[in-house]
Design a protein around this motif. Structure first.
Motif, mmCIF file in Angstrom:
data_model
loop_
_atom_site.group_PDB
_atom_site.id
_atom_site.type_symbol
_atom_site.label_atom_id
_atom_site.label_comp_id
_atom_site.label_asym_id
_atom_site.label_seq_id
_atom_site.Cartn_x
_atom_site.Cartn_y
_atom_site.Cartn_z
ATOM 1 N N ARG A 68 -7.217 10.020 4.180
ATOM 2 C CA ARG A 68 -7.958 9.102 3.309
ATOM 3 C C ARG A 68 -8.102 9.670 1.885
ATOM 4 O O ARG A 68 -8.533 8.958 0.988
ATOM 5 N N HIS B 222 -10.246 0.739 -2.067
ATOM 6 C CA HIS B 222 -10.158 2.080 -1.484
ATOM 7 C C HIS B 222 -11.051 2.995 -2.324
ATOM 8 O O HIS B 222 -11.014 2.935 -3.557
ATOM 9 N N PHE C 201 -3.325 6.251 10.419
ATOM 10 C CA PHE C 201 -3.514 5.312 11.541
ATOM 11 C C PHE C 201 -2.937 3.928 11.252
ATOM 12 O O PHE C 201 -2.914 3.073 12.126
ATOM 13 N N CYS C 202 -2.446 3.688 10.033
ATOM 14 C CA CYS C 202 -2.324 2.300 9.565
ATOM 15 C C CYS C 202 -0.885 1.805 9.394
ATOM 16 O O CYS C 202 -0.027 2.508 8.865
ATOM 17 N N ASN D 297 -5.092 -2.934 -1.535
ATOM 18 C CA ASN D 297 -5.841 -1.943 -2.320
ATOM 19 C C ASN D 297 -6.116 -2.589 -3.658
ATOM 20 O O ASN D 297 -5.501 -2.257 -4.657
ATOM 21 N N VAL E 70 -0.089 -0.980 7.606
ATOM 22 C CA VAL E 70 0.071 -1.842 6.424
ATOM 23 C C VAL E 70 1.158 -1.377 5.443
ATOM 24 O O VAL E 70 1.944 -2.197 4.961
ATOM 25 N N PRO E 71 1.269 -0.068 5.139
ATOM 26 C CA PRO E 71 2.338 0.325 4.215
ATOM 27 C C PRO E 71 3.731 -0.060 4.723
ATOM 28 O O PRO E 71 4.650 -0.259 3.938
ATOM 29 N N CYS F 164 0.824 -1.198 0.000
ATOM 30 C CA CYS F 164 0.000 0.000 0.000
ATOM 31 C C CYS F 164 0.859 1.249 0.000
ATOM 32 O O CYS F 164 1.823 1.348 0.751
ATOM 33 N N LYS G 277 -0.753 4.287 0.299
ATOM 34 C CA LYS G 277 -1.689 5.334 0.703
ATOM 35 C C LYS G 277 -1.320 6.016 2.017
ATOM 36 O O LYS G 277 -1.662 7.159 2.227
ATOM 37 N N PHE G 278 -0.697 5.297 2.900
ATOM 38 C CA PHE G 278 -0.265 5.872 4.182
ATOM 39 C C PHE G 278 -1.370 6.613 4.924
ATOM 40 O O PHE G 278 -1.221 7.789 5.278
ATOM 41 N N CYS G 279 -2.480 5.949 5.172
ATOM 42 C CA CYS G 279 -3.480 6.509 6.081
ATOM 43 C C CYS G 279 -2.762 6.680 7.418
ATOM 44 O O CYS G 279 -1.945 5.830 7.797
#
Ligand code: SAH
Ligand code: SF4
Ligand code: F3S
Length: 467
Positions: free
Chosen positions: A301, A262, A185-186, A224, A188-189, A179, A181-183
């Protein structure tokens, strides 16, 4: 044949094969990765087992998404360490591997925190498991969390027909991983790395193999998934809509799904696929996280509440019977009562068939965790309870609304009692009918007659009942 030759030939078959237990936590990608690890170890001579006492190798395929998920692994490891000590005292050589996102996020820390762990292997290096296990057998304790340059998928063996058969009629295929996207809170990246897509030919080949062995429902997965950009057969970049179109042409494949999407990658071409591809199931999991523009912005987001609602409207336009599901986070830093009310309003406005909702959990290394406006636990709990009550009401309402409708059900297994079989509706609902086990692995039309709290009761349409 002399006696020595005889002994040499029969020895390998007499020794019981080593057994592996892979336990998965977290998302569907971990479920998929677990099957690939099992395939790989199958080639190395390991048989799969469901029991810890039986296992020579236990792999915990872990999740780091929320604190609870990550901490659960350490309590699980504590129990495993005791089992390992007892078994090894009896002369066995049980090895413990920590794989998945905790492995990636914590690396060598895992080896330090729990001495019983032999290997730590990240999601991008598990194709190197056989070599790592050889090192572990010699006594080494290794953490391999490199983001490999080679294509992991190409080095993994294809599962055998027998392996595929034991896994049922529905299967996952990873098409995209990672990912960008680097939200805020997350994790995953950081745990899965940058977005990467598999080439179309590779995905078609894997899907055909599954379908040849009896699978009829494929769920394409990716962190994603709708950002899929794999190489097409003509050497150009493809996208998820085109990939779905190609896969839908595979004979014997009856159902296609994809997850997780997403909102910003929900292109019109993909939305149109829902009107154009009958095999594409009318169910879209589209996480929104919050209904407040202010919070969505702080979450990074990259869209507002209106943009989300407009996507929902477009999908419903091309496929009016579509069911939607979502993910929500409550108690993100700085979330006010009004922000939370906006989330409730968004959920009321859409009407979800099913959803997942979580209390915000600060994760190490993510920007939101450093904010000084964290929300009190008590407030998070109250908001979560209110949101979950609403989402549960919507789920029940959706289920109740299917009563009286005729739908196709893909039957997957025997039901709870003799004479009953169970399967899934196009909307991911569990459905039970009185019917012959011959229908398992097939789709049949049913009429929904009752909605329970977790499954639907149905009757086979007359021609299917006769079959
Ligand atoms: N890629 C997907 C989601 C992957 S994680 C997407 O963008 O939607 C699955 C869900 O876990 C997220 O949708 C989010 O709702 C939840 N989640 C992720 N990080 C979280 C955190 N720090 N605290 C609470 N929930 C979280
Ligand atoms: Fe996490 Fe956001 Fe990426 Fe989803 S899109 S995996 S929530 S960073
Ligand atoms: Fe968990 Fe990793 Fe999936 S953190 S949700 S297992 S991508």
């Amino acid at each position: 044949m002399n006696a020595v030759e005889e002994e040499e030939r029969s020895a390998p078959t007499e020794r019981a094969p080593a057994k592996v237990l892979v336990k998965s936590y977290g998302c569907q990608m971990n479920v998929y990765d677990a099957t690939r690890m099992a395939d790989l170890l199958g080639r190395e001579g390991y048989a799969e087992t469901n029991s810890e006492e039986d296992a020579d190798l236990v792999i915990l395929n872990t999740c780091h998404i929320r604190e609870k998920a990550a901490e659960k692994i350490y309590s699980e490891l504590g129990k495993l360490a005791i089992a390992k000590r007892a078994l090894n005292a009896q002369g066995r050589d049980m090895k413990i591997v920590v794989a998945g996102c905790v492995a990636q996020a914590e690396g060598e820390e895992v080896l330090k925190r729990q001495r019983a762990v032999d290997l730590v292997v990240g999601p991008q290096s598990y194709h190197r498991l056989p070599e790592l296990l050889r090192q572990a057998k010699k006594g080494a304790r290794v953490a391999d969390t490199d983001f490999a340059v080679e294509d992991k998928f190409r080095t993994l063996p294809a599962p055998s027909r027998a392996q595929i058969r034991t896994r049922g009629v529905s299967a996952f295929v990873t098409v995209q991983e990672g990912c960008d996207k680097f939200c805020s809170f997350c994790v995953v990246p950081y745990t899965r790395g940058a977005e990467a897509s598999r080439p179309v030919t590779e995905i078609i080949a894997e899907t055909k193999r599954l379908v040849d062995a009896g699978v009829c429902e494929i769920t394409l997965i990716g962190q994603n998934v709708n950002a899929y950009r794999g190489l097409d057969v003509d050497g150009r970049e493809s996208n998820l809509a085109r990939l779905l179109d190609r896969l839908a042409r595979i004979e014997g494949l009856t159902r296609l799904r994809y997850t997780t999407s997403h909102p910003v990658d929900m292109a019109q071409e993909l939305i149109d696929s829902h009107g154009a591809i009958p095999k594409l199931m009318p169910y879209v999991h589209l996480p929104v996280q919050s209904g407040s523009d202010r919070i969505l912005k702080a979450m990074n987001r990259k869209h507002g509440a209106d943009a989300y609602l407009s996507i929902v409207e477009k999908i419903r336009k091309v496929r009016p019977d579509v069911a939607l599901s979502s993910d929500f986070i409550v108690g993100f830093p700085g979330e006010s009562d009004a922000d939370f009310e906006a989330t409730m309003a968004l959920a009321r406005g859409v009407g979800f068939a099913s959803s997942f909702s979580f209390k915000y959990s600060p994760r190490p290394g993510t920007p939101a965790a450093d904010r000084d406006d964290q929300i009190e636990e008590k407030v998070k709990s109250e908001r979560l309870a209110a949101l979950q009550a609403l989402l549960e009401e919507q789920r029940q309402a959706f289920n109740a609304a299917t009563v009286g409708r005729e739908v196709d059900v893909l039957f997957e297994k025997p039901g709870r009692h003799e004479g009953q079989i169970a399967g899934k509706s196009p909307y991911m609902q569990a459905v039970h009918v009185e019917g012959p086990t011959e229908l398992i692995g097939r789709e049949a039309s049913v009429k929904i007659i009752a909605a329970g709290s977790n499954s639907l009761g149905a009757r086979l349409m007359s021609e299917e009942a006769k079959a």
